[in-house]
Design an enzyme around this catalytic site. Structure first.
Site, PDB file in Angstrom:
ATOM      1  N   GLU A  45       0.826  -1.206   0.000  1.00 22.87           N
ATOM      2  CA  GLU A  45       0.000   0.000   0.000  1.00 22.87           C
ATOM      3  C   GLU A  45       0.861   1.256   0.000  1.00 22.87           C
ATOM      4  O   GLU A  45       1.810   1.355   0.761  1.00 22.87           O
ATOM      5  CB  GLU A  45      -0.908  -0.014   1.230  1.00 22.87           C
ATOM      6  CG  GLU A  45      -1.841   1.166   1.351  1.00 22.87           C
ATOM      7  CD  GLU A  45      -2.787   1.061   2.546  1.00 22.87           C
ATOM      8  OE1 GLU A  45      -3.643   1.953   2.692  1.00 22.87           O
ATOM      9  OE2 GLU A  45      -2.659   0.093   3.327  1.00 22.87           O
ATOM     10  N   LYS A 133      -8.485   4.343  -3.211  1.00 23.65           N
ATOM     11  CA  LYS A 133      -9.123   3.773  -2.029  1.00 23.65           C
ATOM     12  C   LYS A 133     -10.395   4.548  -1.702  1.00 23.65           C
ATOM     13  O   LYS A 133     -10.383   5.765  -1.538  1.00 23.65           O
ATOM     14  CB  LYS A 133      -8.151   3.807  -0.845  1.00 23.65           C
ATOM     15  CG  LYS A 133      -8.643   3.067   0.396  1.00 23.65           C
ATOM     16  CD  LYS A 133      -7.551   3.038   1.455  1.00 23.65           C
ATOM     17  CE  LYS A 133      -7.984   2.243   2.683  1.00 23.65           C
ATOM     18  NZ  LYS A 133      -6.914   2.194   3.700  1.00 23.65           N
ATOM     19  N   CYS A 166      -6.166  -2.435   1.460  1.00 27.99           N
ATOM     20  CA  CYS A 166      -6.294  -2.534   2.916  1.00 27.99           C
ATOM     21  C   CYS A 166      -7.742  -2.859   3.310  1.00 27.99           C
ATOM     22  O   CYS A 166      -8.295  -3.846   2.869  1.00 27.99           O
ATOM     23  CB  CYS A 166      -5.787  -1.240   3.561  1.00 27.99           C
ATOM     24  SG  CYS A 166      -5.384  -1.374   5.331  1.00 27.99           S
TER      25      CYS A 166
END
Length: 368
Positions: A45, A133, A166
């Site tokens: 990430e 994200k 995530c």
């Protein structure tokens, strides 16, 4: 596409908050993985140029140190595509499909927003996808804006590659959106491995971290191989000027301890998890496993029950920083209003009233 695909999960530190040096390191790692026969390479990430959430500024933080940290994040963020052309070239030179996390800088005029983004390059270096994200987790909202797209699965030379970042891998609708597009591979990436409950944000060097049930479930549900890349970082990787931040009560690198793994379509670990080591984790994926797994449980197919359930995803193209973005409502001219008025045979003032109400609804929704 062959019957066997070699995947690689990169578990190496970035050159923290140094965009050019991190991209150079990433290219070297892609070359290394390519020499080892990798077909698909995944990075952690926000690898370029470092996950900022190991430090959480707030009332207890020194204001000057906090400002310096935030500015360093801004200055090291990437502009897409111009800053990532070396990554495209590396994918092309090594003939690998590449998924790499980055801090992406918004390029809309006047905006300084940073997004947590995964970029997907095909093996010829073409940038085939960008996924931001959707929801920054907890204190990550200090650093990143909310993602404004729903593209999560991309056609590549190794098959359909999906990616979630995530805790998006805990979002049922995001996961369903990915698996129903028929993932061959699912790439997820994380900033490390951590404890739960009272041990939240302490290092967890076992599969007790909440990420691992999500990894295995996505593999089983999607009949996909999951390549999970986790970050490693220690004080030696961080510029001296930031050491005090990570030694304060506002920062910790303890949980940047890796944990990368590969899980097969039956939900079983076939490589890793590996903690602490600076390595590249490889696995040769036999694609027949996907077919065998689907015989029992074919979620994108006979187990989907599309006649009962309906999942819709709405792309927010109006706010993606792209030259092809539609014109915002606020930018419509009098000529535009006149055209709509004539087409609908409605008073121009009424059209302006409706457009104003739509703009208010859109703005309210953005802050919900």
């Amino acid at each position: 596409m062959t019957d066997t695909v070699r995947v690689a999960a990169v578990q190496q530190p970035p050159v923290f908050f140094d965009r050019e040096a991190t991209i150079e390191r990433a290219c070297e790692l892609v070359e290394t993985a390519g020499r080892q026969g990798a077909d698909l390479v995944a990075f952690p990430e926000s690898y370029v140029a470092g996950y900022p959430g190991y430090y959480t500024p707030g009332p207890a933080a020194d204001a000057d140190e906090q400002s310096a940290y935030l500015l360093a994040l801004q200055e090291s963020a990437v502009r897409v595509p111009q800053d990532v052309e070396p990554l495209a070239a590396a994918a092309d030179d090594s003939d690998v499909v590449l998924v790499v996390g980055c801090n992406e800088r918004d390029q809309r005029p006047g905006s300084e927003t940073i997004y947590n983004t995964n970029l997907v390059f095909d093996s010829d270096g073409t940038l085939v996808g960008r996924h931001r994200k959707l929801v920054p987790t907890f204190t990550e909202r200090l650093y990143w804006g909310r993602g404004d797209d729903t593209d999560v699965v991309f056609e590549t030379d190794v098959g359909r590659v999906g990616t979630l970042i995530c805790w998006e891998n805990h979002m049922p609708l995001a996961r369903a959106h990915a698996l129903h597009q028929g993932e061959t591979f699912h790439v997820c990436n994380w900033p490390g491995s951590w404890g739960t409950g009272e041990r939240y944000l302490e290092a967890e060097r076992s599969t007790d971290c909440d990420c691992y049930p999500a990894i295995r479930e996505q593999a089983f549900s999607a009949n996909a191989f999951v390549v999970s890349a986790h970050a490693v970082l220690d004080p030696a990787d961080v510029p001296d000027r930031f050491h005090a931040l990570f030694e304060s009560e506002c920062g910790s690198l303890e949980w940047a301890c890796g944990g990368s793994c590969v899980v097969d379509p039956f939900g079983q670990y076939v490589a890793g998890p590996v903690f602490d080591d600076r390595t590249i984790l490889y696995h040769d994926c036999d694609l027949e496993k996907r077919q065998l797994a689907a015989v029992e449980f074919d979620q994108p197919g006979h187990y989907s029950r599309d006649d009962v359930f309906d999942l819709q995803a709405s792309n927010r193209d109006d706010v993606v920083s792209s030259p092809d973005s539609p014109t915002p409502l606020s930018d419509l001219t009098d000529e535009d209003v006149a055209l709509v008025s004539d087409r609908l045979e409605e008073d121009p003032d009424r059209i302006r009233e409706i457009l104003g109400a739509l703009a208010d609804v859109r703005e309210d929704r953005a802050y919900q």
